[in-house]
Motif scaffolding. Structure first.
Motif, mmCIF file in Angstrom:
data_model
loop_
_atom_site.group_PDB
_atom_site.id
_atom_site.type_symbol
_atom_site.label_atom_id
_atom_site.label_comp_id
_atom_site.label_asym_id
_atom_site.label_seq_id
_atom_site.Cartn_x
_atom_site.Cartn_y
_atom_site.Cartn_z
ATOM 1 N N GLU A 190 0.859 -1.185 0.000
ATOM 2 C CA GLU A 190 0.000 0.000 0.000
ATOM 3 C C GLU A 190 0.891 1.230 0.000
ATOM 4 O O GLU A 190 0.714 2.149 0.789
ATOM 5 C CB GLU A 190 -0.950 -0.017 1.204
ATOM 6 C CG GLU A 190 -2.017 -1.080 1.088
ATOM 7 C CD GLU A 190 -3.015 -1.072 2.234
ATOM 8 O OE1 GLU A 190 -2.857 -0.277 3.185
ATOM 9 O OE2 GLU A 190 -3.958 -1.872 2.169
ATOM 10 N N GLY A 191 1.889 1.207 -0.858
ATOM 11 C CA GLY A 191 2.817 2.318 -0.978
ATOM 12 C C GLY A 191 4.147 2.066 -0.317
ATOM 13 O O GLY A 191 5.120 2.749 -0.603
ATOM 14 N N GLY A 192 4.205 1.081 0.555
ATOM 15 C CA GLY A 192 5.460 0.720 1.208
ATOM 16 C C GLY A 192 6.139 -0.412 0.463
ATOM 17 O O GLY A 192 5.788 -0.721 -0.677
ATOM 18 N N ARG A 225 5.296 -12.091 1.968
ATOM 19 C CA ARG A 225 4.146 -13.002 1.846
ATOM 20 C C ARG A 225 2.894 -12.133 1.812
ATOM 21 O O ARG A 225 2.370 -11.738 2.854
ATOM 22 C CB ARG A 225 4.105 -13.955 3.040
ATOM 23 C CG ARG A 225 2.995 -14.974 2.946
ATOM 24 C CD ARG A 225 3.006 -15.926 4.168
ATOM 25 N NE ARG A 225 1.636 -16.286 4.476
ATOM 26 C CZ ARG A 225 0.983 -15.907 5.557
ATOM 27 N NH1 ARG A 225 1.555 -15.177 6.468
ATOM 28 N NH2 ARG A 225 -0.261 -16.283 5.741
ATOM 29 N N PRO A 226 2.411 -11.780 0.631
ATOM 30 C CA PRO A 226 1.251 -10.889 0.539
ATOM 31 C C PRO A 226 0.025 -11.481 1.231
ATOM 32 O O PRO A 226 -0.349 -12.629 0.973
ATOM 33 C CB PRO A 226 1.001 -10.763 -0.972
ATOM 34 C CG PRO A 226 2.296 -11.139 -1.602
ATOM 35 C CD PRO A 226 2.915 -12.157 -0.692
ATOM 36 N N PRO A 227 -0.577 -10.722 2.143
ATOM 37 C CA PRO A 227 -1.786 -11.235 2.792
ATOM 38 C C PRO A 227 -2.956 -11.264 1.809
ATOM 39 O O PRO A 227 -2.995 -10.506 0.846
ATOM 40 C CB PRO A 227 -2.044 -10.219 3.918
ATOM 41 C CG PRO A 227 -1.359 -8.974 3.468
ATOM 42 C CD PRO A 227 -0.198 -9.395 2.629
ATOM 43 N N ARG A 259 -2.727 -6.436 8.347
ATOM 44 C CA ARG A 259 -2.683 -5.452 7.274
ATOM 45 C C ARG A 259 -1.270 -5.441 6.712
ATOM 46 O O ARG A 259 -0.297 -5.623 7.439
ATOM 47 C CB ARG A 259 -3.075 -4.062 7.807
ATOM 48 C CG ARG A 259 -4.511 -3.994 8.312
ATOM 49 C CD ARG A 259 -4.861 -2.601 8.827
ATOM 50 N NE ARG A 259 -3.860 -2.037 9.729
ATOM 51 C CZ ARG A 259 -3.767 -2.321 11.030
ATOM 52 N NH1 ARG A 259 -4.624 -3.160 11.599
ATOM 53 N NH2 ARG A 259 -2.823 -1.762 11.770
ATOM 54 N N VAL A 260 -1.120 -5.199 5.440
ATOM 55 C CA VAL A 260 0.164 -5.386 4.764
ATOM 56 C C VAL A 260 1.295 -4.554 5.371
ATOM 57 O O VAL A 260 2.433 -5.019 5.424
ATOM 58 C CB VAL A 260 0.032 -5.163 3.237
ATOM 59 C CG1 VAL A 260 -0.218 -3.705 2.909
ATOM 60 C CG2 VAL A 260 1.241 -5.702 2.498
ATOM 61 N N HIS A 261 1.023 -3.373 5.857
ATOM 62 C CA HIS A 261 2.066 -2.541 6.469
ATOM 63 C C HIS A 261 1.728 -2.213 7.922
ATOM 64 O O HIS A 261 2.005 -1.110 8.405
ATOM 65 C CB HIS A 261 2.256 -1.244 5.676
ATOM 66 C CG HIS A 261 2.682 -1.459 4.262
ATOM 67 N ND1 HIS A 261 3.774 -2.211 3.920
ATOM 68 C CD2 HIS A 261 2.141 -1.029 3.095
ATOM 69 C CE1 HIS A 261 3.904 -2.232 2.607
ATOM 70 N NE2 HIS A 261 2.918 -1.527 2.088
ATOM 71 N N ALA A 262 1.160 -3.161 8.650
ATOM 72 C CA ALA A 262 0.752 -2.936 10.041
ATOM 73 C C ALA A 262 1.956 -2.519 10.880
ATOM 74 O O ALA A 262 2.991 -3.187 10.876
ATOM 75 C CB ALA A 262 0.121 -4.197 10.609
ATOM 76 N N ARG A 263 1.801 -1.392 11.606
ATOM 77 C CA ARG A 263 2.905 -0.908 12.426
ATOM 78 C C ARG A 263 2.435 0.073 13.504
ATOM 79 O O ARG A 263 3.109 1.046 13.818
ATOM 80 C CB ARG A 263 3.994 -0.282 11.558
ATOM 81 C CG ARG A 263 3.525 0.861 10.674
ATOM 82 C CD ARG A 263 4.631 1.227 9.661
ATOM 83 N NE ARG A 263 4.304 2.403 8.896
ATOM 84 C CZ ARG A 263 3.477 2.451 7.851
ATOM 85 N NH1 ARG A 263 2.868 1.348 7.452
ATOM 86 N NH2 ARG A 263 3.259 3.570 7.203
ATOM 87 N N VAL A 264 1.264 -0.198 14.082
ATOM 88 C CA VAL A 264 0.738 0.709 15.108
ATOM 89 C C VAL A 264 0.850 0.142 16.520
ATOM 90 O O VAL A 264 0.231 0.645 17.451
ATOM 91 C CB VAL A 264 -0.734 1.130 14.809
ATOM 92 C CG1 VAL A 264 -0.805 1.925 13.524
ATOM 93 C CG2 VAL A 264 -1.653 -0.076 14.766
#
Length: 194
Positions: free
Chosen positions: A19-21, A26-28, A174-179
């Motif tokens: 999503e831009g990153g 391994r694509p979810p 989520r593909v770039h989960a980081r919260v």
């Protein structure tokens, strides 16, 4: 109770590379299945409707199997789930609530030891109505990386005397989960929350 009459199924599976990153190693995958069914209570108020939940259980199991097959990575790959319903205009919101038990327990049964409550949503709407199905981790509702949703709808459903019942599953965060928050690796699995 009346038999469950299915008019059609729709299956949707997304594979998310980024999503831009950076692209995921391994694509979810995020998928949903809809069954458009006749609403046996449309157009009239019926006091006792709970028996229809039992009739919906085989449909829930069939839909969960179809969705697992469509995602294609097997039961062990499923990490998130959710459910929902869209009730046609001649029905009522409570008819969509009939899907809570058969939809949720079908996924939990096929996924083995899933402990978290299956998040849900429902609404009344006409043909083409779309709905966001909430998704959480199958074993711990507090895993922030798996807070997600999938939007789904059917162009010609639900008609006024129909319901669209929906199941959703994901294969990861989520593909770039980081919260931050509770990580999936740190789940205790005692209460479905943490």
């Amino acid at each position: 109770m009346p038999a469950v009459v299915v008019r059609k199924f729709l299956v949707q599976v997304e594979e998310i590379f980024h999503e831009g990153g950076p692209p995921a190693a391994r694509p979810p995958k995020r998928g949903a299945i809809v069954a458009v069914i006749a609403n046996p209570f449309a157009g009239r108020y019926v006091e006792e409707i709970t028996g229809f939940m039992e009739d919906l259980k085989p449909l829930g199991l069939e839909m969960a199997r179809r969705l697992i097959d469509a995602i294609g990575d097997g039961v062990a790959a499923v990490e998130g789930y959710g459910k929902g319903a869209i009730v046609g205009a001649a029905g009522e919101l409570e008819h969509g609530a009939l899907w809570h038990n058969p939809g949720g327990y079908a996924m939990r049964e096929l996924l083995g030891d899933a402990k978290a409550i299956v998040p849900s949503t429902k609404k009344v709407g006409g043909p083409g109505t779309r709905i966001d199905i909430p998704i959480t981790h199958i074993n711990a509702s507090y895993v922030r990386s798996h807070f997600d949703a999938i939007e789904i709808g059917v162009g010609d459903a639900p008609r006024s005397d129909e319901m669209a019942v929906i199941l959703a599953m994901t294969t990861g965060a989520r593909v770039h989960a980081r919260v931050g928050g509770l990580a999936a690796a740190d789940i205790k699995g005692e209460d479905g929350l943490r």
